[in-house]
Scaffold this motif. Structure first.
Motif: not given
Ligand SMILES: Nc1ncnc2c1ncn2[C@@H]1O[C@H](COP(=O)(O)OP(=O)(O)O)[C@@H](O)[C@H]1O
Ligand SMILES: [Mg+2]
Length: 306
Positions: A87-88, A119-121, A131-133, A138-141
């Motif tokens: 994911p970008e 909410a879905l994820v 997002v770096g953290r 979590m990044r995938q979601r």
């Protein structure tokens, strides 16, 4: 028959002189989670790139909700949300900023829709963190949330469990099952490890060297009716074998202290009841090893995974 969410018709890709994808034909049904499994280099990513319009087909066609990716590109891709490879995301922005940034580039995405996909994820709590953290999971979601923003009817995830720990895989699994039922999207999820995605899929297709080797129902109503290979550990084992045969008309094979036999999933409770009624002590009843995993190795070959 209801129209398939996606249909591949003789999808073929030749690069240079090499035929990488060799006439793939299969369908993905609405609301279904379809596992696209094969060893590294089998052609999963190449196929997915063609499905989402990132790469041209050499031959064949992909129909998405009936729209051809070749002749009706806009309508076809409108139906698709995808994460191909990674994911970008911008690491210096928060999850929310990333989603807003994407929403701004896409017409008709409301603030409410952003809340809904978050909410879905299950990312409400970390939405204001950078997002770096984020962990990989979590990044995938967040990637899944972004791919869902425009209400696609098909979600395509290329190896989303890659690099995740078991807890991360379990989370992805829960969210995938949930959004298949709540958003009624068809999900295509690829992996080189059957074990990582087996539990989230209704059906799987196995690809090797650019060819589809088999498709198989593994969960859902049809799967309940499919014969399964079961293993029973009970005493006295000889008596168990006789009861299976005389009361239930099931032939079994005894290997040491266990029996293996075939039956439909829905008849298992009755088998257990019948054995108990004949004073047989059951220690274990479950799927025999000759299950999906073996089938996978049968068609793929033992040493080509990884
Ligand atoms: N752009 C390309 N040029 C030449 N060969 C490629 C290209 N992209 C992929 N391949 C080859 O196609 C095959 C399938 O690759 P890929 O679709 O990435 O497999 P998978 O995603 O299943 O691991 C591999 O043998 C790979 O080397
Ligand atoms: Mg790949």
């Amino acid at each position: 028959m209801e129209q398939a969410a996606m249909e591949l018709i003789n999808v073929t890709k030749t690069i240079g002189k090499k035929k990488i994808i060799k006439g793939l034909s299969f369908e993905i049904n609405k609301g279904e989670v379809f596992g696209f499994i094969g060893p590294n280099g089998a052609g999963k990513t190449t196929t997915i790139r063609m499905m989402v319009g990132l790469m041209k087909l050499t031959e064949g066609d992909v129909l998405i909700q009936g729209h051809s990716i070749k002749t009706d590109f806009q309508k076809a891709v409108r139906e698709v949300g995808a994460i191909v490879e990674n994911p970008e995301m911008y690491p210096f922005m928060t999850g929310l900023q990333n989603l807003k940034h994407y929403a701004n580039m896409t017409p008709e995405i409301t603030k409410e829709r952003i809340d809904e996909v978050v909410a879905l994820v299950g990312l409400e709590k970390v939405l204001k963190e950078k997002v770096g953290r984020y962990s990989l999971g979590m990044r995938q979601r967040l990637g899944i949330a972004q791919a869902l923003l425009h209400h696609p009817s098909i979600l395509i995830l290329d190896e989303p469990t890659n690099g995740l720990d078991p807890a991360g895989i379990r989370e992805i699994r829960q969210y995938i099952r949930r959004l298949a039922s709540e958003e009624n999207v068809a999900v295509i999820i690829s992996s080189h490890l059957l074990s990582e995605i087996e539990l989230m899929c209704d059906r799987i297709g196995i690809i090797k060297n650019g060819e589809l080797i088999s498709t198989q129902q593994i969960h859902g109503s049809d799967a309940d009716k499919q014969l399964q290979q079961l293993e029973l550990i009970a005493t006295p084992i000889e008596k168990a074998s006789k009861v299976l045969e005389s009361e239930l008309n099931i032939e079994s094979l005894q290997i040491e202290e266990s029996l293996t036999f075939q039956c439909e999933r829905e008849s298992i409770p009755n088998i257990a009841r019948t054995l108990v009624a004949h004073d047989i002590a059951i220690y274990q009843i479950g799927r025999a090893k000759a299950s999906l995993e073996d089938k996978f190795f049968d068609v793929i070959g033992e040493n080509v995974i990884e």
